[in-house]
Scaffold this motif. Sequence first.
Motif, PDB file in Angstrom:
ATOM      1  N   MET A 317      -3.138  10.485  -0.979  1.00  0.00           N
ATOM      2  CA  MET A 317      -1.746  10.227  -0.572  1.00  0.00           C
ATOM      3  C   MET A 317      -1.372  11.228   0.508  1.00  0.00           C
ATOM      4  O   MET A 317      -1.726  12.400   0.436  1.00  0.00           O
ATOM      5  N   ALA A 318      -0.657  10.761   1.527  1.00  0.00           N
ATOM      6  CA  ALA A 318      -0.198  11.659   2.592  1.00  0.00           C
ATOM      7  C   ALA A 318       0.994  11.043   3.296  1.00  0.00           C
ATOM      8  O   ALA A 318       1.113   9.819   3.352  1.00  0.00           O
ATOM      9  N   ILE A 319       1.864  11.910   3.803  1.00  0.00           N
ATOM     10  CA  ILE A 319       2.948  11.428   4.657  1.00  0.00           C
ATOM     11  C   ILE A 319       2.401  11.430   6.081  1.00  0.00           C
ATOM     12  O   ILE A 319       1.874  12.439   6.547  1.00  0.00           O
ATOM     13  N   GLY A 320       2.468  10.286   6.753  1.00  0.00           N
ATOM     14  CA  GLY A 320       1.883  10.139   8.080  1.00  0.00           C
ATOM     15  C   GLY A 320       2.731  10.793   9.155  1.00  0.00           C
ATOM     16  O   GLY A 320       3.836  11.277   8.903  1.00  0.00           O
ATOM     17  N   ALA A 321       2.198  10.796  10.397  1.00  0.00           N
ATOM     18  CA  ALA A 321       2.932  11.369  11.527  1.00  0.00           C
ATOM     19  C   ALA A 321       4.217  10.588  11.765  1.00  0.00           C
ATOM     20  O   ALA A 321       5.181  11.111  12.324  1.00  0.00           O
ATOM     21  N   ASP A 322       4.245   9.325  11.333  1.00  0.00           N
ATOM     22  CA  ASP A 322       5.434   8.488  11.498  1.00  0.00           C
ATOM     23  C   ASP A 322       6.442   8.688  10.366  1.00  0.00           C
ATOM     24  O   ASP A 322       7.441   7.984  10.280  1.00  0.00           O
ATOM     25  N   GLY A 323       6.155   9.641   9.473  1.00  0.00           N
ATOM     26  CA  GLY A 323       7.069   9.917   8.361  1.00  0.00           C
ATOM     27  C   GLY A 323       6.922   8.947   7.203  1.00  0.00           C
ATOM     28  O   GLY A 323       7.602   9.071   6.189  1.00  0.00           O
ATOM     29  N   GLU A 324       6.028   7.972   7.324  1.00  0.00           N
ATOM     30  CA  GLU A 324       5.833   6.992   6.242  1.00  0.00           C
ATOM     31  C   GLU A 324       4.885   7.554   5.188  1.00  0.00           C
ATOM     32  O   GLU A 324       4.065   8.420   5.478  1.00  0.00           O
ATOM     33  N   LEU A 325       4.996   7.000   3.985  1.00  0.00           N
ATOM     34  CA  LEU A 325       4.154   7.456   2.882  1.00  0.00           C
ATOM     35  C   LEU A 325       2.944   6.532   2.747  1.00  0.00           C
ATOM     36  O   LEU A 325       3.096   5.318   2.600  1.00  0.00           O
ATOM     37  N   TYR A 326       1.741   7.122   2.815  1.00  0.00           N
ATOM     38  CA  TYR A 326       0.505   6.329   2.731  1.00  0.00           C
ATOM     39  C   TYR A 326      -0.287   6.687   1.479  1.00  0.00           C
ATOM     40  O   TYR A 326      -0.322   7.855   1.082  1.00  0.00           O
ATOM     41  N   ILE A 327      -0.909   5.687   0.891  1.00  0.00           N
ATOM     42  CA  ILE A 327      -1.818   5.938  -0.224  1.00  0.00           C
ATOM     43  C   ILE A 327      -3.157   5.256   0.053  1.00  0.00           C
ATOM     44  O   ILE A 327      -3.210   4.231   0.724  1.00  0.00           O
ATOM     45  N   SER A 328      -4.234   5.870  -0.448  1.00  0.00           N
ATOM     46  CA  SER A 328      -5.531   5.198  -0.396  1.00  0.00           C
ATOM     47  C   SER A 328      -5.835   4.732  -1.802  1.00  0.00           C
ATOM     48  O   SER A 328      -5.528   5.408  -2.773  1.00  0.00           O
ATOM     49  N   GLU A 329      -6.414   3.558  -1.901  1.00  0.00           N
ATOM     50  CA  GLU A 329      -6.541   2.910  -3.205  1.00  0.00           C
ATOM     51  C   GLU A 329      -7.903   2.243  -3.352  1.00  0.00           C
ATOM     52  O   GLU A 329      -8.398   1.636  -2.405  1.00  0.00           O
ATOM     53  N   HIS A 330      -8.494   2.361  -4.537  1.00  0.00           N
ATOM     54  CA  HIS A 330      -9.800   1.739  -4.810  1.00  0.00           C
ATOM     55  C   HIS A 330      -9.645   0.277  -5.177  1.00  0.00           C
ATOM     56  O   HIS A 330      -8.902  -0.040  -6.098  1.00  0.00           O
ATOM     57  N   GLY A 331     -10.381  -0.611  -4.510  1.00  0.00           N
ATOM     58  CA  GLY A 331     -10.594  -1.941  -5.066  1.00  0.00           C
ATOM     59  C   GLY A 331     -11.834  -1.822  -5.936  1.00  0.00           C
ATOM     60  O   GLY A 331     -12.495  -0.785  -5.927  1.00  0.00           O
ATOM     61  N   PRO A 332     -12.213  -2.847  -6.693  1.00  0.00           N
ATOM     62  CA  PRO A 332     -13.458  -2.718  -7.462  1.00  0.00           C
ATOM     63  C   PRO A 332     -14.666  -2.896  -6.549  1.00  0.00           C
ATOM     64  O   PRO A 332     -15.356  -1.950  -6.219  1.00  0.00           O
ATOM     65  N   ALA A 390     -14.947   3.422  -1.867  1.00  0.00           N
ATOM     66  CA  ALA A 390     -14.332   4.284  -2.880  1.00  0.00           C
ATOM     67  C   ALA A 390     -13.531   5.405  -2.216  1.00  0.00           C
ATOM     68  O   ALA A 390     -13.917   6.565  -2.207  1.00  0.00           O
ATOM     69  N   LEU A 391     -12.397   5.034  -1.623  1.00  0.00           N
ATOM     70  CA  LEU A 391     -11.543   5.982  -0.912  1.00  0.00           C
ATOM     71  C   LEU A 391     -11.034   7.065  -1.845  1.00  0.00           C
ATOM     72  O   LEU A 391     -10.691   6.787  -2.981  1.00  0.00           O
ATOM     73  N   SER A 392     -10.957   8.304  -1.315  1.00  0.00           N
ATOM     74  CA  SER A 392     -10.446   9.400  -2.151  1.00  0.00           C
ATOM     75  C   SER A 392      -9.373  10.158  -1.387  1.00  0.00           C
ATOM     76  O   SER A 392      -8.546   9.539  -0.726  1.00  0.00           O
ATOM     77  N   GLY A 393      -9.404  11.508  -1.471  1.00  0.00           N
ATOM     78  CA  GLY A 393      -8.334  12.326  -0.914  1.00  0.00           C
ATOM     79  C   GLY A 393      -8.015  12.027   0.545  1.00  0.00           C
ATOM     80  O   GLY A 393      -8.886  11.610   1.307  1.00  0.00           O
ATOM     81  N   MET A 394      -6.760  12.280   0.915  1.00  0.00           N
ATOM     82  CA  MET A 394      -6.325  11.933   2.272  1.00  0.00           C
ATOM     83  C   MET A 394      -5.423  13.031   2.810  1.00  0.00           C
ATOM     84  O   MET A 394      -4.654  13.634   2.078  1.00  0.00           O
ATOM     85  N   THR A 395      -5.523  13.277   4.110  1.00  0.00           N
ATOM     86  CA  THR A 395      -4.596  14.202   4.746  1.00  0.00           C
ATOM     87  C   THR A 395      -4.178  13.662   6.102  1.00  0.00           C
ATOM     88  O   THR A 395      -4.911  12.903   6.740  1.00  0.00           O
ATOM     89  N   GLY A 411     -11.230  10.694   2.540  1.00  0.00           N
ATOM     90  CA  GLY A 411     -12.579  10.902   2.013  1.00  0.00           C
ATOM     91  C   GLY A 411     -13.071   9.650   1.296  1.00  0.00           C
ATOM     92  O   GLY A 411     -12.325   8.695   1.092  1.00  0.00           O
ATOM     93  N   SER A 412     -14.338   9.656   0.928  1.00  0.00           N
ATOM     94  CA  SER A 412     -14.851   8.565   0.103  1.00  0.00           C
ATOM     95  C   SER A 412     -15.921   9.101  -0.829  1.00  0.00           C
ATOM     96  O   SER A 412     -16.628  10.055  -0.511  1.00  0.00           O
ATOM     97  N   LEU A 413     -16.007   8.452  -1.997  1.00  0.00           N
ATOM     98  CA  LEU A 413     -16.942   8.911  -3.029  1.00  0.00           C
ATOM     99  C   LEU A 413     -18.292   8.245  -2.807  1.00  0.00           C
ATOM    100  O   LEU A 413     -19.259   8.858  -2.397  1.00  0.00           O
ATOM    101  N   ASN A 414     -18.324   6.948  -3.061  1.00  0.00           N
ATOM    102  CA  ASN A 414     -19.540   6.174  -2.946  1.00  0.00           C
ATOM    103  C   ASN A 414     -20.188   6.269  -1.574  1.00  0.00           C
ATOM    104  O   ASN A 414     -21.395   6.401  -1.430  1.00  0.00           O
ATOM    105  N   ASP A 415     -19.355   6.224  -0.578  1.00  0.00           N
ATOM    106  CA  ASP A 415     -19.814   6.147   0.804  1.00  0.00           C
ATOM    107  C   ASP A 415     -20.158   7.526   1.361  1.00  0.00           C
ATOM    108  O   ASP A 415     -20.790   7.647   2.412  1.00  0.00           O
ATOM    109  N   ARG A 416     -19.735   8.578   0.666  1.00  0.00           N
ATOM    110  CA  ARG A 416     -20.013   9.967   1.054  1.00  0.00           C
ATOM    111  C   ARG A 416     -19.678  10.239   2.517  1.00  0.00           C
ATOM    112  O   ARG A 416     -20.454  10.884   3.228  1.00  0.00           O
TER     113      ARG A 416
END
Length: 589
Positions: A317-332, A390-395, A411-416
């Motif tokens: 999760m991160a607040i973008g340069a545009d001030g919007e709130l972004y999340i990264s999320e895993h699909g299966p 497998a998206l993970s932490g975001m900045t 970041g990503s887990l599976n994809d390293r």
Amino acid sequence: MSDASGLPSQLLARWRALPGWLRTAVVACILAGVAGLIYLAGFQTAYREVGPYGLLDKIDRKITQRFASQEIPALEDQAYPTILLTLRSHVAKVDTGSQPDRRGRVFQQGGGLTSLGDDVLLLPYSGRVFAAISADDVRPTHIFAPYRGEDEYLAAANQPDSGMNFHLGYLRINDFKHITRPDGTHMLVASYSEFHGEEQCTTNTVATVVLPDGVTDAMALSIQPEDWTVIFRAQPCLPLKTKHFAMEGQMASGQLEYDGASTLYLTSGDYHFDGMRTEGDPIAQNPDVDYGKVIAIDLQSGESRRLSYGHRNMQGMAIGADGELYISEHGPRGGDELNRIHPDGPYLNYGWPVASLGTAYSATPLPTAAVLGRHDGYEPPVVSWVPSVALSGMTLIHGFHEAWEGDLLIGSLNDRALHRVRLQGDRALYIERIPIGSRIRQVHQHTDGQIVLWTDNQELIFLTAEDLASPAEQIPAYLANLDAPANIKAEFETVMERCIECHALVDGDDSRAPSLARIYDNDIATTGYEGYSDALTGASGRWTHDQLVEFLMDPDGFAPGTYMPITEIEHRRTAEEIATYLAWLDRQF
Ligand code: HEC
């Protein structure tokens, strides 16, 4: 011989009389038919939600795990070429103090990164905070995480005959943050899965601790588990499950972001209460509970509000340069998403698990999905990854390098790998994938501008940016010191200008042709370049000085059929100087 055995033996005789190729073809057809039936059965059980779905899914995951779980080699300091700059890494392997359990397993996934004063702070699974200003300086502090109910969780797991499948490593720390309130108050925030022994249930929990006035030196702090105050517990407390795993904290999400004023955002995952790994309706679609939601916690009043629903596992999760709130999320399987959340807008449904651009892990349709691979009727992602990474932490990147300013780094887990997303307006313009080599858990930008990663291999990685070394700039400097006749120097310069139209002179950039940075004294055709000809891969030996000279004077004579064009080098001395240059270049890396 009796009549009964007459027919089979006749058939056998006829079968034997058939030509060999026909027999092979018949056997192949039968095998293909059986395989097709098995596949169709799997597809149908998933599609129609009939009984064996869970079992098939489990078997599939077991098989995949077995073949996918090779050891990941430890990372070393290195340069990662990217399209706009070179990342230089400094890696520390952190001994976090996680103890092996009775069966020798060490659990240490999850954890969070933040900055305090000059230090990067790491809160790993083991619950003790580490401070570091660089990879050479990682120190254990006297700051300890809040109590997660570890003892009660262990006791529940060790209950004989509970019939439940516990994963001990799932009671994780999910995120860690240092925030400064507008009134100057400093506080640490931790989010984690908390187990409640009495009720035998789990919550997604957030706790804070206020730092003494003016103290920003982590080494001067002493914080014990009991010093933390819980400010949020997701409702309801989730019961242990009998299907899949009893408590699925790997699906907790639990990422934190702060708006700089009085709101703390939290991603709260569905803990696999998704109607597939649990009985009942998917929890993310229930608008009145705190799971599968993005949540806003008011630090002033302590009240919380659900901002959006229909989420699965949001590890960034991160607040973008545009001030919007972004999340990264895993699909299966397919359908990882970058989503934009609207804290001030209506309560929107992001679709999980009714709509996903991907399928179940078993490559079968999601039994909960209305239509395979569609996202219609729900809030669409800004961009989605197919297949899953497998998206993970975001900045948000700010002040790292002007070429990356304002981009999101995930970041990503599976994809390293790291995924750098360039946003423009409300769309993602492009995504650059930067392979790193470890499962990346957290991505954080430190106050000094460095980007810091935390991996599941317990690597703390500091990344700095280097401008792309322009090869055209390097060559004149080398030439200035070259002791050779003027005509050779002139030929060296014109020829090298042609080489660098295809070849990079930095290590690791093998995108257009093999990088020449570390060719010297290495085996022929062994860089990361993917387009080698059979002629060159078939050539044996190393690139010694003499081999290089032969190759450069006449590439096709050296390896008939090579894709390397003729170099048009007139003087053998020039080829020798280039070989000497390649040896020099090799020593630079
Ligand atoms: C038009 C693009 C192009 C130019 C110009 C070019 N090369 Fe190449 N080079 C290649 C390609 C493609 C290969 C891989 C050839 C193959 O697989 O057969 C290669 C292979 C090589 C190799 C062997 C690499 C390995 O991994 O074993 C060396 C060394 C090399 N080139 C040096 C040079 C030098 C020095 C120059 C300038 C004099 C030059 N090349 C000019 C495209 C180019």
